[in-house]
Motif scaffolding. Structure first.
Motif, PDB file in Angstrom:
ATOM      1  N   LEU A 167       0.828  -1.205   0.000  1.00 33.50           N
ATOM      2  CA  LEU A 167       0.000   0.000   0.000  1.00 33.50           C
ATOM      3  C   LEU A 167       0.863   1.255   0.000  1.00 33.50           C
ATOM      4  O   LEU A 167       0.670   2.175  -0.801  1.00 33.50           O
ATOM      5  CB  LEU A 167      -0.936  -0.005   1.211  1.00 33.50           C
ATOM      6  CG  LEU A 167      -1.885   1.179   1.395  1.00 33.50           C
ATOM      7  CD1 LEU A 167      -3.183   0.732   2.055  1.00 33.50           C
ATOM      8  CD2 LEU A 167      -1.252   2.291   2.237  1.00 33.50           C
ATOM      9  N   ILE A 168       1.843   1.290   0.898  1.00 29.80           N
ATOM     10  CA  ILE A 168       2.709   2.470   1.009  1.00 29.80           C
ATOM     11  C   ILE A 168       3.547   2.644  -0.248  1.00 29.80           C
ATOM     12  O   ILE A 168       3.689   3.758  -0.773  1.00 29.80           O
ATOM     13  CB  ILE A 168       3.586   2.363   2.268  1.00 29.80           C
ATOM     14  CG1 ILE A 168       2.698   2.435   3.533  1.00 29.80           C
ATOM     15  CG2 ILE A 168       4.652   3.455   2.295  1.00 29.80           C
ATOM     16  CD1 ILE A 168       3.428   2.153   4.823  1.00 29.80           C
ATOM     17  N   ASN A 169       4.084   1.549  -0.759  1.00 28.82           N
ATOM     18  CA  ASN A 169       4.899   1.637  -1.979  1.00 28.82           C
ATOM     19  C   ASN A 169       4.069   2.092  -3.168  1.00 28.82           C
ATOM     20  O   ASN A 169       4.539   2.857  -4.014  1.00 28.82           O
ATOM     21  CB  ASN A 169       5.543   0.283  -2.290  1.00 28.82           C
ATOM     22  CG  ASN A 169       6.638  -0.076  -1.300  1.00 28.82           C
ATOM     23  OD1 ASN A 169       7.191   0.805  -0.632  1.00 28.82           O
ATOM     24  ND2 ASN A 169       6.956  -1.356  -1.185  1.00 28.82           N
ATOM     25  N   ASN A 170       2.819   1.619  -3.235  1.00 35.83           N
ATOM     26  CA  ASN A 170       1.949   2.017  -4.331  1.00 35.83           C
ATOM     27  C   ASN A 170       1.671   3.514  -4.300  1.00 35.83           C
ATOM     28  O   ASN A 170       1.691   4.184  -5.344  1.00 35.83           O
ATOM     29  CB  ASN A 170       0.637   1.238  -4.267  1.00 35.83           C
ATOM     30  CG  ASN A 170      -0.322   1.615  -5.377  1.00 35.83           C
ATOM     31  OD1 ASN A 170      -1.266   2.385  -5.152  1.00 35.83           O
ATOM     32  ND2 ASN A 170      -0.094   1.106  -6.570  1.00 35.83           N
ATOM     33  N   VAL A 171       1.421   4.043  -3.113  1.00 34.81           N
ATOM     34  CA  VAL A 171       1.194   5.483  -2.987  1.00 34.81           C
ATOM     35  C   VAL A 171       2.436   6.249  -3.421  1.00 34.81           C
ATOM     36  O   VAL A 171       2.356   7.246  -4.152  1.00 34.81           O
ATOM     37  CB  VAL A 171       0.806   5.857  -1.544  1.00 34.81           C
ATOM     38  CG1 VAL A 171       0.755   7.375  -1.377  1.00 34.81           C
ATOM     39  CG2 VAL A 171      -0.532   5.236  -1.172  1.00 34.81           C
ATOM     40  N   GLN A 172       3.582   5.755  -2.994  1.00 35.08           N
ATOM     41  CA  GLN A 172       4.838   6.433  -3.330  1.00 35.08           C
ATOM     42  C   GLN A 172       5.036   6.512  -4.849  1.00 35.08           C
ATOM     43  O   GLN A 172       5.527   7.514  -5.369  1.00 35.08           O
ATOM     44  CB  GLN A 172       6.007   5.698  -2.681  1.00 35.08           C
ATOM     45  CG  GLN A 172       7.313   6.477  -2.727  1.00 35.08           C
ATOM     46  CD  GLN A 172       8.357   5.871  -1.793  1.00 35.08           C
ATOM     47  OE1 GLN A 172       8.078   4.891  -1.104  1.00 35.08           O
ATOM     48  NE2 GLN A 172       9.533   6.451  -1.773  1.00 35.08           N
TER      49      GLN A 172
END
Length: 369
Positions: A60-65
């Motif tokens: 999730l965090i990597n996708n947002v980044q």
């Protein structure tokens, strides 16, 4: 109209965060209003927790980044209801509404990491949407705005005043418009005002009302929730949608918004899950009715006797889920949400998936007792 008894909040109870906000309000009465729902309860992750976070959370965090430099896809109108892929605004709307879940995930990424880049991204996307989109008050087209409400709810106190004020104005217009639309209907409610469409209306009204902390809207949301339980759910737990569509897919689609609304209410000490109408219907009863299908004790072939022509069109178009037996995985998010309301649903949720959807794992990491 039959009245339903809903346990009222103990007005003397106060969560630590709510008490803190109340104290601030007393010290600075002129301070700008901020979100009050606090739907997502998770504190920021510690460094060690971030390192060992669930793979879904990392994803999730990597996708947002990966999207931090994307331009907003805000549009004035979304429309997917009743359309097949490639018809009308369908494809454009599906692409644009990806921003809404991205907004929620960016707010969660900021909540989990305290990285200001994610907050700035929320600010940019949120301002674009609340100043561009014009509500149609079609709950199927607009159901994904629950993600925008959650994003505002998590970040309001840290957003620039311009964005916060624009978001508050949008949500006031949004919720009040839905309430006015519903209250204008003759009783007893019929058609889309008693099936899954109404569940989505109630979800949006409830989440907006609680995050705005608008007492009049909150009372309207509670009234409409109680009315809908009586209109939509039978004493045995089956729903209008199952009778009309002959599909568990629509039972899930009907119940998930109501569980989400009940979670929003719970943050204000309002208990909606066990609410019973005089006939004995309740949201808990509907979840219990679905449980044997979710755990595989019962099976159901979908849409065979549906009374809705669109279902047949979707079957013929080969859309997944419109032919053959219902896949219990379709209820994964529903039961993981329900487990945050009542721990009795945790075994069912874990049977469907060992971990909650990534956004929920960050938002509400712990199940209820």
């Amino acid at each position: 109209m039959m009245r339903s008894r809903i346990p009222q909040p103990n007005r003397q109870l106060c969560l630590p965060l709510a008490c803190g906000l109340a104290a601030v309000a007393l010290l600075w009465p002129a301070a700008p209003v901020v979100a009050a729902m606090n739907f997502c309860a998770a504190p920021a992750l510690q460094t060690s927790e971030r390192t060992n976070a669930d793979p879904g959370v990392k994803t999730l965090i990597n996708n947002v980044q990966e999207h931090l430099n994307d331009a907003p896809r805000a549009v004035a109108r979304l429309h997917t209801e009743g359309l097949l892929p490639h018809e009308g605004l369908y494809d454009q709307s599906v692409e644009a509404q990806k921003d809404l879940d991205l907004l929620r995930n960016a707010a969660l990424a900021w909540r989990a990491t305290s990285d200001e880049r994610y907050l700035k991204f929320v600010d940019r996307l949120l301002y674009a949407w609340v100043t561009t989109y014009q509500p149609s008050f079609n709950p199927i087209d607009e159901t994904h705005f629950d993600s925008l409400i959650l994003a505002y709810d998590m970040t309001a106190s840290a957003l620039p005043v311009k964005t916060r004020n624009a978001a508050m104005a949008f949500l006031n217009k949004f919720a009040s418009g839905y309430i006015t639309q519903i209250d204008a209907q003759p009783r007893p409610l019929r058609g889309t005002y008693r099936n899954n469409w109404q569940s989505h209306r109630i979800k949006l009204v409830s989440m907006a009302a609680f995050t705005l902390d608008n007492r009049k809207m909150i009372n309207a949301a509670q009234r409409l929730f109680a009315e809908h339980i009586g209109d939509n759910i039978a004493p045995d737990g089956s729903t209008i949608d199952f009778n009309e569509r002959d599909a568990l897919r629509y039972v899930t689609y009907d119940l998930q918004p109501l569980v989400t609304a009940a979670l929003a209410a719970r943050r204000h000490n309002r208990v909606w899950l066990p609410l019973r109408t005089p006939s004995g219907a309740s949201l808990a009863g509907a979840l219990n009715w679905l449980t044997p299908y979710a755990i595989g004790m019962k099976t159901h072939d979908e849409f065979i006797h549906s009374t809705t022509p669109l279902d047949m069109q979707r079957r013929e178009a080969g859309l997944p889920g419109y032919v053959g037996p219902w896949d219990p995985k379709n209820a994964t998010e529903l039961f993981h949400l329900a487990a945050r309301l009542d721990g009795r649903y945790t075994p069912i949720a874990l049977h469907l998936a060992a971990t909650a959807p990534a956004w929920l794992a960050v938002c509400l990491p712990f199940v209820a007792r």
